[in-house]
Design a protein around this motif. Sequence first.
Motif, short mmCIF file in Angstrom:
data_model
loop_
_atom_site.label_atom_id
_atom_site.label_comp_id
_atom_site.label_asym_id
_atom_site.label_seq_id
_atom_site.Cartn_x
_atom_site.Cartn_y
_atom_site.Cartn_z
N GLU A 43 33.22 -44.74 -5.94
CA GLU A 43 34.11 -44.64 -4.78
C GLU A 43 33.49 -45.37 -3.59
O GLU A 43 32.35 -45.14 -3.22
N VAL A 46 37.80 -44.11 1.62
CA VAL A 46 39.15 -43.55 1.64
C VAL A 46 39.96 -44.30 2.69
O VAL A 46 39.46 -44.62 3.77
N ASP A 47 41.21 -44.57 2.38
CA ASP A 47 42.11 -45.21 3.34
C ASP A 47 42.32 -44.24 4.50
O ASP A 47 42.85 -43.14 4.30
N PRO A 51 44.82 -40.36 2.99
CA PRO A 51 43.66 -39.81 2.28
C PRO A 51 43.83 -39.72 0.77
O PRO A 51 42.84 -39.53 0.05
N ARG A 53 44.60 -42.18 -0.96
CA ARG A 53 44.34 -43.55 -1.42
C ARG A 53 42.86 -43.86 -1.28
O ARG A 53 42.34 -43.93 -0.17
N ARG A 54 42.20 -44.09 -2.41
CA ARG A 54 40.76 -44.34 -2.39
C ARG A 54 40.45 -45.68 -3.03
O ARG A 54 41.07 -46.06 -4.04
#
Length: 253
Positions: A43, A46-47, A51, A53-54
């Motif tokens: 990861e 995070v957008d 949230p 959307r990673r």
Amino acid sequence: ALEKLALAELVFALETSAAPHPFEQLIALQGGLPLASPPTLRELGVDPRNPARRFVTFESEPGLTIPALLLVPEKPKNIGLVLVSEGGKLAAEREFPVERFLANGWTCLLPDVRGTGELAALDPRLCVYLGQSAAFGMGHDAAQAARALRARTPRLAVLGRGAAGSQAALYASLLEPGFELVVGLDGLASFSDAFDERVSWLALLPRADQAPSLAELRRCAAAALAPQDRLRWTLAGEPEPDLVQLVNIYIGW
């Protein structure tokens, strides 16, 4: 005794000269299977505007990092969807009903399989040099995406759109057994259809005249998904199934 020996030799000759399994034949034409890397999602962030959307990556082959979007619902279930588009992860986000998927609690992984999105600049001559179909390599990437997602969601489906994207979903299901649903949208009826100038070069298969037919490969995938019809394939211009309903029918319960 001599007759029995002759019969045994005949049976042995027939067995050893039998044509290989269609997918094994295709793999041989590709020069063998790509070397898979450990399927681990990394990861990156995070957008801030969304949230769910990673931004993630995973390694498909040693040295080949695949950028992807991981869409995580508020209340995740144990179902994961790998979504493949010829336009890459952002196109997949537009082309599939991801909001409806998330509303059902399904985690979605949208990879930039090779030749798409951030990896669109990969030199196609490398595939040609290796004798490898770009769509086959895309299928390997999609299979790796599924392996990475399986750690979070053990029940999986793979959905691909486009002449090459649908092949990627098909190949992923043959490379990584265990999908509960495989969907190819806007796919080809046969490999010869890839010569239509409207079809992406990604869908071309080197030495297609020596390969099993696309229909044979679909039959292999469908048989592996038995006992129910869990492979859906539509041609360009044909009506599409309701994807949310389809996932619900086969793995939504």
